[in-house]
Motif scaffolding. Structure first.
Motif, PDB file in Angstrom:
ATOM      1  N   ASP A  92       0.869  -1.176   0.000  1.00 11.39           N
ATOM      2  CA  ASP A  92       0.000   0.000   0.000  1.00 11.39           C
ATOM      3  C   ASP A  92       0.910   1.231   0.000  1.00 11.39           C
ATOM      4  O   ASP A  92       1.293   1.716   1.058  1.00 11.39           O
ATOM      5  CB  ASP A  92      -0.899  -0.016   1.236  1.00 11.39           C
ATOM      6  N   ARG A 117       0.315   4.319   2.176  1.00 17.89           N
ATOM      7  CA  ARG A 117       0.416   4.179   3.622  1.00 17.89           C
ATOM      8  C   ARG A 117       1.852   4.344   4.125  1.00 17.89           C
ATOM      9  O   ARG A 117       2.071   4.574   5.298  1.00 17.89           O
ATOM     10  CB  ARG A 117      -0.111   2.794   4.001  1.00 17.89           C
ATOM     11  N   CYS A 168      -0.422  -3.890   4.284  1.00 20.51           N
ATOM     12  CA  CYS A 168      -1.561  -3.633   3.404  1.00 20.51           C
ATOM     13  C   CYS A 168      -2.794  -4.296   3.990  1.00 20.51           C
ATOM     14  O   CYS A 168      -2.825  -5.527   4.139  1.00 20.51           O
ATOM     15  CB  CYS A 168      -1.294  -4.173   1.995  1.00 20.51           C
TER      16      CYS A 168
END
Length: 186
Positions: free
Chosen positions: A95, A98, A128
């Motif tokens: 991700d 993030r 993730c």
């Protein structure tokens, strides 16, 4: 028809010696591994170019075995390069929104992939959320396999040879006749 080349696509910080990607690289036939110039501070353009070059150097079709940020690099490939891909195993996708160091890979493409693929994600992946991995799979047109409490599906979460991954890779068309015997246990 010759067997496809398996392209191993490690994620951020590479995959160490006990990681399933490293073990597969050493033991499976018809394998190429993507090497990056900078594993610590990844740049999308450089990573995608290196992956593209590796795919282009392979004889015939390829099957991708990507982990973490390697999954995201794979979906960023140019369409012309994607035509060389027969199928992809996309394990524990990252991700990039993030983690600041991975931000160059955001936004993640949400277009259907032009090849069959399987996204494997864990219910407790610290990098993730499984719901995001599921959203990736839906957007990419991938089959989705959710593993319970499997962490980041790496050495730290107890995944060495990872026989399930080998079975999935074989289901995608890769030749899994190992150069040396692989243990049957996880």
């Amino acid at each position: 028809m010759s067997s496809p080349t398996v392209i191993i696509v490690p994620g951020w910080r590479n995959s160490g010696p006990g990681h399933w990607q490293s073990l597969w690289t050493a033991r499976l036939p018809h394998v190429l591994r993507v090497e990056q110039d900078d594993w610590i501070s990844p740049l999308k353009r450089a990573w995608v170019q290196q992956l593209s070059d590796t795919i282009e150097s392979a004889p015939g079709p390829v099957v991708i075995a990507a982990h973490s940020l390697g999954c995201i690099a794979t979906v960023h490939l140019p369409d012309a390069v994607k035509t060389r891909i027969q199928a992809a195993l996309l394990v524990a996708p990252a991700d990039p929104e993030r983690r600041g160091v991975l931000a160059d890979f955001a936004p993640v493409p949400y277009q259907k992939l032009p090849f069959p693929s399987i996204v494997v994600a864990s219910s407790n992946d610290p990098f993730c959320p499984v719901r995001l991995a599921g959203a990736y799979a839906r957007a990419w047109g991938s089959e989705f396999m959710r593993l319970n409490e499997a962490g980041h599906i790496n050495v730290d979460s107890g995944h060495g040879e990872w026989p399930l991954g080998l079975a999935l890779l074989q289901a995608l068309g890769a030749e899994i006749t190992p150069a040396q015997p692989l243990p049957l246990a996880a």
